[in-house]
Structure formats: C-alpha cells, structure tokens
Design a protein around this motif. Structure first.
Motif: not given
Length: 505
Positions: A457-471
């Motif tokens: 969940y992006a909002h739980d990550a620093p800067h609200a950017v979660a490192r994971q595969q999206y494409l």
C-alpha cells in the motif's frame, strides 16, 4: 378573451400571425412535420407525443402533467408549446416570466380550474423564460402541476438544474432541445423562400449569401429568418417597381406597376423594333437588374449591407473554414498571442459556433500546453462551460481570455506523446498480464488465486511511493512520459527522477 384577443388568436388561443407579422412568426411550424431538428423528442411514445396525441384510450392519463423545454434560442421551444395546444384541442394561455407576477399565475390557474369543473377543455399554460421567475412565482405553480389543473409547458435557455427550483423540477419532465444543424437551418430558409406564408418566391438566395446566412444563424431558426427577411427587403427595395413584401405590412402600399420580371419576352427577331427597356421592365417583359428569370436575387453584398455584418470569406467547400481553424491552433501552439486573437476574431466574425471554438481551445490546452501549465486546461474547460452558459456576444470575451492564457503559457506535448506511445504498444499487442499482486482481490476465491498477494500500500511507504512491479513483464523498463524542462513540468522532471529511483526503474 376581449375583441382584440379574438382577432389575433386562433381557436385554442394560440397567436394567429397577421400579414404584418415578422417572417419568423409567419413561418412558425403549423404541424409537427414542419418542426426541424428535434426528431428525438417527437418519436412515438415520447413525452411530447403523449401530450399531443390525446385521442387514444387513457392517453390523457398517460401524458405528462408538466414539461420543461430547455434549449438554445431559436430551436423551437415556443413552437412546440403552440403545437401541444393546437393539435390536441386544449386551450392555450401564454405568460412571459419577464412581465407576469404571482397574481397573473393564480388568475390563469383559477380560470383553468373553473373550466375543468364545468366540463370545459384543459388548459396549456406556457411560461416563456421560466428561469426569470422568482422562487415565490415558481412555488405558485406547484399546486396546479401537482393536481393537473393545467398542463404546464415551461421554456428556458438556462440549465434548469440551477434556474428552476427543485419542487417544480421534480414534478416536471425535462426535455432538452438540440441546436439546429446547418442542414436544418438551410431547409427552413428554403421553405421560407417559397412558402406563401413567407416570401412566396419573390426572392432567391445566391449560394454565397445562403452560406453566410447559415453561418451567422448559428443554429438559431429565428435569427436565420430575421436575417433572411432583412436581406430580402433590401434586395426588393433596390429593384424598380418590385413588390416589397417581407413583413406584409405594405402589401397595399407598393409602387405602381406589376411585379418585376414575372415573365420574359420572346426574342422579337431580326428587323423588329427594339423594345423600350424601361417600359417593358415596368410591365414585366424583361427581368430587372439584380433579378434572375423574374425573381430578385439576394447576393452576398446585399445581405452584408442589410445586416451590417461583413462576411469573412470562407469558401463554400469549407477550405477557408479549416485553414483559419488550423492557423488559429498553430498560432496558439507557436505562442503568437496576437495572431491567435486575429484568427479567433475571424472565426467569430464568420459566425463560427462559439462552442466549436471552445472545444478546439480545450484540446489545445491538453495537447500543446499540457503539464507545462496544468491550469491552462482548467481555464479552457471553464471557458467552454461559460460559453455554453452565456452565449454570444459576451462569449467572445471568455474565448479571448482562454486564448491569451494558452498562447502565453509554456508549452509541452509530453503527455500527448506519452499516451500515443502507450496506445501504439497496446495496439501492437504488447500488453502482457497484470502482475498478480495488482489484481483485484475483493471477490470470493481471489486470494486463493494469489490475487493481491504481496501488494504494498503506497501510503504506508516513505514518500508514499511503494517499490514494486507495476508494468506487465513484457513492458518492464518502458518509458512513455518524458517531461520537458518548461514551466511547471520542470518541477515534475525533478520529482519524477526521484520517484523512478525509488521504484528502481
């Protein structure tokens, strides 16, 4: 009804056009078949049809008790109200919201109730410009609509959601009239030229003049016929002894002599004495100047002079229309604000639909300004909405403000190029499967399939950017959006670099 009303009204109380009435009034459709551009409202079973066709069993109970006609000027709102009364045999009463008050409304309603109580005909109450009624005036209509003491037909050019109060709106059907197309306007003009209620064949329109008239009308039938009447009057007044019959007011006061050019003379043949042109023209032997086959021709110059609006030269095949529009867009893109305003002025003066211009401005804001100044799109959309609300001539100011904003704004087409590149990949089949952790996990059994497993969940990550595969796998590492260093996009570039570093792209 007094003697004056009886002399100027039809059987149901609808106005009866006189010979001195304006052309637009004389040519008001007398039957549904003559109504142009509103076919969607007149199909079988539609609310308007049910209001008009009251002969069938239970038809009156199935008909709506109140309708609000919303549409631009000159699209047939008043005409439809007249036809509802005249074709259904109902009594017709018209009130203008500009002049009528609560007392007038109550008087009409009381009279309608008395007629119903004594077995009289139903009453159609037509209120023009209903958006001008105050809240108390609109509230006075509620009991009559609720109890069907009258059939209310209200007309407005403004959005009823904002101009008509909620109780009245909830008790009425809202019917939206469409702007007339160029073909609709052209058909109405052709009918007015030949119909005995109109100009009765006294004039014809040159092609250029007709194109100019249709452009200037802007989908407004009343405006088109008003322009036609002015131009026809100007043309007829310039021809010696021509019968000036545009409003009919001067039918008995025309100059001596027959109508000009009613019939042409045979060639007198060789050796015959040349006829006296002045004498023969007065008796209809030869056409007068400015006539064709005995009919007065309204050319572009006459039309311009009659309405005091010079035609911007758009050729009839539309090349100039597209050329000026293209030059307008390219001038905005090129940041030449003066050229942009020049081409905007040419389109306005030529009678281009301001909504068409507004749409082009919205497209330009997204395509050419883009993220270099995101507020440009907000300005363009606001301008388009304001143009639809306000109309011409004030809409020119709104359009100019939007054009100045776009022309002077920094430019970027990066978003435009980005979506086109992404679409090209999709159309080429480069789609791949959605990564499992991004798939919908809300339905039963989804988690057993691995959907949503490992999603961050992006909002739980620093800067609200979660490192994971999206494409999808086949597109990993693809870049569609490459921001420029212009305007707001400069800051987007800096932020995007940091985001992509976090994502590990």
């Amino acid at each position: 009804m007094d003697l004056f009303d009886a002399a100027t009204s039809g059987t149901q109380g609808t106005p009866r056009p006189g010979p001195g009435s304006p052309l637009a009034v004389r040519m008001r459709p007398a039957a549904l078949e003559e109504v142009a551009g509103q076919e969607h409202l007149l199909v079988a079973g539609s609310p308007l049809r049910r209001l008009i066709d009251v002969d069938g069993p239970g038809a009156s109970r199935a008909a709506p008790g109140s309708v609000i006609l919303w549409g631009p000027p000159g699209t047939g709102k008043t005409t439809l109200a007249y036809l509802i009364a005249s074709t259904s045999g109902r009594r017709f009463v018209e009130l203008s919201a500009v002049t009528a008050g609560v007392k007038d409304v109550r008087q009409v309603i009381d009279d309608a109730r008395r007629r119903l109580a004594t077995g009289g005909e139903e009453t159609v109450l037509f209120i023009d410009e209903v958006h001008r009624f105050s809240k108390s005036q609109q509230d006075a209509l509620l009991p009559s609509v609720e109890n069907r003491w009258v059939t209310l037909v209200a007309a407005t050019t403004e959005n009823p959601s904002f101009s008509v109060n909620s109780p009245l709106l909830s008790r009425s059907l809202l019917l939206t009239l469409k702007p007339l197309t160029s073909g609709d306007v052209r058909a109405l003009v052709h009918r007015a030229l030949v119909d005995e209620r109109g100009l009765g064949g006294a004039v014809t329109l040159a092609e250029e003049a007709e194109e100019h008239l249709v452009r200037l009308a802007g989908g407004d039938a009343r405006k088109a016929l008003t322009i036609l009447e002015a131009a026809a009057g100007a043309a007829l007044s310039e021809v010696p002894d021509a019968p000036v019959r545009t409003t009919g007011a001067d039918d008995d006061a025309q100059d001596p002599g027959d109508a000009v050019g009613r019939a042409g003379a045979d060639d007198p043949g060789e050796g015959a004495e040349a006829p006296d042109e002045d004498e023969d023209r007065a008796t209809g032997e030869i056409p007068a100047p400015g006539t064709a086959h005995g009919t007065v021709v309204v050319d572009l110059e006459t039309m311009e002079r009659a309405i005091d609006v010079a035609a911007v030269r758009y050729d009839r095949d539309g090349d100039q229309h597209y050329d000026v529009t293209s030059a307008f867009i390219k001038s905005v893109r090129g940041s030449d604000v003066d050229a942009s305003l020049h081409y905007l002025a040419r389109m306005i003066a030529a009678g281009e639909d301001p909504r068409f211009i507004a749409r082009r401005i919205v497209i330009s804001a997204a395509e050419d300004v883009g993220m270099a100044d995101p507020s440009a799109l907000q300005t363009a959309v606001a301008a388009a909405q304001a143009v639809a609300l306000i109309g011409m001539p004030e809409a020119r100011i709104i359009l100019a403000e939007a054009v100045v904003h776009l022309a002077t704004a920094p430019k970027s087409n990066a978003a435009y190029l980005g979506i086109d590149a992404a679409l090209a990949d999709v159309r080429a089949g480069k789609v791949g499967t959605v990564p499992a952790h991004l798939r919908d996990a809300h339905y039963a059994g989804a988690k057993e399939l691995g959907h949503g497993k490992g999603y961050k969940y992006a909002h739980d990550a620093p800067h609200a950017v979660a490192r994971q595969q999206y494409l999808p796998d086949v597109l990993q590492g693809t870049r569609y959006y490459t921001p420029t260093d212009r305007g707001f996009e400069r800051s987007v570039t800096e932020r995007l670099e940091r985001i992509r570093q976090i994502l590990g792209d």
